[in-house]
Write a protein that holds these residues in place. Structure first.
Motif, PDB file in Angstrom:
ATOM      1  N   LEU A  14      13.374  63.127 -39.238  1.00  0.00           N
ATOM      2  CA  LEU A  14      13.955  62.447 -40.298  1.00  0.00           C
ATOM      3  C   LEU A  14      14.931  61.101 -39.461  1.00  0.00           C
ATOM      4  N   ASN A  15      14.791  61.176 -38.384  1.00  0.00           N
ATOM      5  CA  ASN A  15      15.188  60.025 -37.542  1.00  0.00           C
ATOM      6  C   ASN A  15      16.718  59.663 -37.553  1.00  0.00           C
ATOM      7  N   ILE A  16      17.595  61.043 -37.362  1.00  0.00           N
ATOM      8  CA  ILE A  16      18.939  61.173 -37.439  1.00  0.00           C
ATOM      9  C   ILE A  16      19.232  62.187 -36.298  1.00  0.00           C
ATOM     10  N   SER A  17      20.439  62.015 -35.922  1.00  0.00           N
ATOM     11  CA  SER A  17      20.896  62.966 -34.902  1.00  0.00           C
ATOM     12  C   SER A  17      21.170  64.575 -35.310  1.00  0.00           C
ATOM     13  N   THR A  18      21.154  65.112 -34.313  1.00  0.00           N
ATOM     14  CA  THR A  18      21.293  66.819 -34.524  1.00  0.00           C
ATOM     15  C   THR A  18      22.963  66.934 -35.088  1.00  0.00           C
ATOM     16  N   ASN A  19      23.883  66.103 -34.742  1.00  0.00           N
ATOM     17  CA  ASN A  19      25.220  65.953 -34.995  1.00  0.00           C
ATOM     18  C   ASN A  19      25.349  65.720 -36.380  1.00  0.00           C
ATOM     19  N   MET A  20      24.364  64.756 -36.990  1.00  0.00           N
ATOM     20  CA  MET A  20      24.513  64.728 -38.539  1.00  0.00           C
ATOM     21  C   MET A  20      23.911  65.909 -39.202  1.00  0.00           C
ATOM     22  N   LEU A  21      23.014  66.612 -38.636  1.00  0.00           N
ATOM     23  CA  LEU A  21      22.350  67.843 -39.232  1.00  0.00           C
ATOM     24  C   LEU A  21      23.706  68.892 -39.413  1.00  0.00           C
ATOM     25  N   ARG A  22      24.369  69.215 -38.170  1.00  0.00           N
ATOM     26  CA  ARG A  22      25.666  69.911 -38.388  1.00  0.00           C
ATOM     27  C   ARG A  22      26.610  69.470 -39.355  1.00  0.00           C
ATOM     28  N   TYR A  23      26.616  68.004 -39.646  1.00  0.00           N
ATOM     29  CA  TYR A  23      27.572  67.652 -40.387  1.00  0.00           C
ATOM     30  C   TYR A  23      27.330  67.903 -41.860  1.00  0.00           C
ATOM     31  N   TYR A  24      26.111  67.749 -42.166  1.00  0.00           N
ATOM     32  CA  TYR A  24      25.639  68.098 -43.476  1.00  0.00           C
ATOM     33  C   TYR A  24      25.466  69.796 -43.652  1.00  0.00           C
ATOM     34  N   GLU A  25      25.361  70.501 -42.693  1.00  0.00           N
ATOM     35  CA  GLU A  25      25.557  72.037 -42.754  1.00  0.00           C
ATOM     36  C   GLU A  25      26.939  72.314 -43.037  1.00  0.00           C
ATOM     37  N   ASP A  26      28.065  71.635 -42.195  1.00  0.00           N
ATOM     38  CA  ASP A  26      29.370  71.932 -41.979  1.00  0.00           C
ATOM     39  C   ASP A  26      30.268  71.717 -43.543  1.00  0.00           C
ATOM     40  N   PRO A  31      21.845  75.181 -47.466  1.00  0.00           N
ATOM     41  CA  PRO A  31      22.275  76.645 -47.116  1.00  0.00           C
ATOM     42  C   PRO A  31      22.642  76.774 -45.606  1.00  0.00           C
ATOM     43  N   ARG A  32      23.649  77.697 -45.536  1.00  0.00           N
ATOM     44  CA  ARG A  32      24.049  78.325 -44.109  1.00  0.00           C
ATOM     45  C   ARG A  32      22.546  78.888 -43.392  1.00  0.00           C
ATOM     46  N   PRO A  33      22.146  78.468 -42.208  1.00  0.00           N
ATOM     47  CA  PRO A  33      21.104  79.152 -41.816  1.00  0.00           C
ATOM     48  C   PRO A  33      21.296  80.495 -41.013  1.00  0.00           C
ATOM     49  N   ASP A  34      20.397  81.341 -40.898  1.00  0.00           N
ATOM     50  CA  ASP A  34      20.723  82.417 -40.123  1.00  0.00           C
ATOM     51  C   ASP A  34      20.821  82.061 -38.364  1.00  0.00           C
ATOM     52  N   ARG A  35      21.122  82.960 -37.790  1.00  0.00           N
ATOM     53  CA  ARG A  35      21.312  82.780 -36.188  1.00  0.00           C
ATOM     54  C   ARG A  35      20.497  84.008 -35.596  1.00  0.00           C
ATOM     55  N   THR A  36      20.001  83.412 -34.222  1.00  0.00           N
ATOM     56  CA  THR A  36      19.447  84.203 -33.382  1.00  0.00           C
ATOM     57  C   THR A  36      20.324  85.078 -32.690  1.00  0.00           C
ATOM     58  N   ASN A  37      20.134  86.047 -31.846  1.00  0.00           N
ATOM     59  CA  ASN A  37      21.066  86.686 -30.912  1.00  0.00           C
ATOM     60  C   ASN A  37      21.676  85.907 -30.122  1.00  0.00           C
ATOM     61  N   ASN A  38      21.117  84.647 -29.776  1.00  0.00           N
ATOM     62  CA  ASN A  38      21.633  83.785 -28.665  1.00  0.00           C
ATOM     63  C   ASN A  38      22.456  82.678 -29.707  1.00  0.00           C
ATOM     64  N   ARG A  39      22.825  82.794 -30.900  1.00  0.00           N
ATOM     65  CA  ARG A  39      23.406  82.016 -31.697  1.00  0.00           C
ATOM     66  C   ARG A  39      22.763  80.743 -32.156  1.00  0.00           C
ATOM     67  N   TYR A  40      21.671  80.583 -31.723  1.00  0.00           N
ATOM     68  CA  TYR A  40      20.882  79.346 -32.053  1.00  0.00           C
ATOM     69  C   TYR A  40      20.448  79.366 -33.628  1.00  0.00           C
ATOM     70  N   ARG A  41      20.614  78.453 -34.429  1.00  0.00           N
ATOM     71  CA  ARG A  41      20.480  78.161 -35.838  1.00  0.00           C
ATOM     72  C   ARG A  41      18.972  78.287 -36.041  1.00  0.00           C
ATOM     73  N   LYS A  42      18.420  79.040 -37.172  1.00  0.00           N
ATOM     74  CA  LYS A  42      17.365  79.339 -37.421  1.00  0.00           C
ATOM     75  C   LYS A  42      16.760  78.530 -38.704  1.00  0.00           C
ATOM     76  N   TYR A  43      16.397  77.475 -38.678  1.00  0.00           N
ATOM     77  CA  TYR A  43      16.079  76.467 -39.771  1.00  0.00           C
ATOM     78  C   TYR A  43      14.598  76.854 -40.285  1.00  0.00           C
ATOM     79  N   TYR A  44      14.494  76.822 -41.613  1.00  0.00           N
ATOM     80  CA  TYR A  44      13.300  77.393 -42.275  1.00  0.00           C
ATOM     81  C   TYR A  44      12.669  75.956 -42.938  1.00  0.00           C
ATOM     82  N   GLN A  45      11.666  75.939 -43.668  1.00  0.00           N
ATOM     83  CA  GLN A  45      11.314  74.966 -44.479  1.00  0.00           C
ATOM     84  C   GLN A  45      12.216  74.345 -45.501  1.00  0.00           C
ATOM     85  N   VAL A  46      12.713  75.458 -46.212  1.00  0.00           N
ATOM     86  CA  VAL A  46      13.776  75.135 -47.186  1.00  0.00           C
ATOM     87  C   VAL A  46      14.789  74.364 -46.548  1.00  0.00           C
ATOM     88  N   HIS A  47      15.460  74.593 -45.432  1.00  0.00           N
ATOM     89  CA  HIS A  47      16.123  73.718 -44.652  1.00  0.00           C
ATOM     90  C   HIS A  47      15.822  72.356 -44.513  1.00  0.00           C
TER      91      HIS A  47
END
Length: 229
Positions: A14-26, A31-47
């Motif tokens: 999308l040619n944007i920063s990961t900070n912008m992704l977090r901003y949209y999410e916050d 939709p809020r993504p699930d997290r891995t055991n290491n707390r990494y975000r799990k983004y799917y096609q819907v996201h």
């Protein structure tokens, strides 16, 4: 198995920063993504489609409109979101009709004895507060005239047209082009200058119309996707 995306992968697409992704999410735009055991975000096609839609709409629509529409969609109130979108497009038509009226007014400038208007008249004409008009005057976008023995503000035809333009500009997303336009308002008062400013606003409205069409197309794709999952 549904494809997983890393934040950096979506950001690059999308040619944007990961900070912008977090901003949209916050802000609840996706939709809020699930997290891995290491707390990494799990983004799917819907996201990814949500992010893509928000990014496409952010050019032509205000943050408030996008936020409300995305909230409606996530709450499965799609029709409410679509009617909100329709209301925005109705307002766009109102803006364009006002611009056409201002264009006609500019053609009549200097062709008759100028009729001055008070601040209350401008307030009623354009449905804006007198505080907003005073602010525009303080910024130098419009000018009023006062007699030594009369404390009331009076505005010329150019002031009337500029107030109408500023009413329209309020609904356009802030950009360097808006800054340029407002600078022109400070300098231009002749008939030719006013006409050029009106043409500038018309280009901005046409551009917004096109950008909103692109955003609405992505919104339709999102809604259609959600209906089939």
């Amino acid at each position: 198995m549904e494809q997983l995306y890393k934040p950096i992968e979506i950001a690059k697409k999308l040619n944007i920063s990961t900070n912008m992704l977090r901003y949209y999410e916050d802000k609840g735009l996706v939709p809020r993504p699930d997290r891995t055991n290491n707390r990494y975000r799990k983004y799917y096609q819907v996201h990814f489609i949500y992010f893509e839609t928000v990014q496409a709409m952010s050019i032509g629509y205000s943050f408030e409109v996008i936020s409300n529409i995305m909230s409606d969609i996530q709450n499965e109130s799609i029709d409410d979101g679509l009617w909100l979108l329709n209301n925005v497009h109705v307002q766009n038509r109102t803006d364009y009709e006002l611009l056409y009226k201002l264009k006609e007014k500019a053609e009549e400038m200097n062709q008759h004895d100028e009729k001055l208007m008070r601040i209350g008249d401008l307030s009623k004409e354009f449905a804006v507060s007198t505080t907003a008009i005073r602010y525009w005057e303080e910024k130098g976008y419009i000018m009023s005239m006062r007699d030594a023995d009369n404390p009331y503000r009076h505005y010329s035809e150019s002031g009337y047209i500029k107030a109408g333009i500023l009413k329209i500009v309020k609904s356009i997303n802030y950009s360097s082009e808006i800054v340029e336009l407002k600078d022109k308002l400070k300098l231009g008062d002749s008939v030719d200058e006013i006409k050029l400013i009106i043409l500038h606003v018309e280009r901005l409205l046409n551009k917004r119309n096109e950008e909103q069409l692109k955003g609405a197309h992505h919104l339709y794709r999102l809604i259609n996707y959600l209906k089939h999952i």
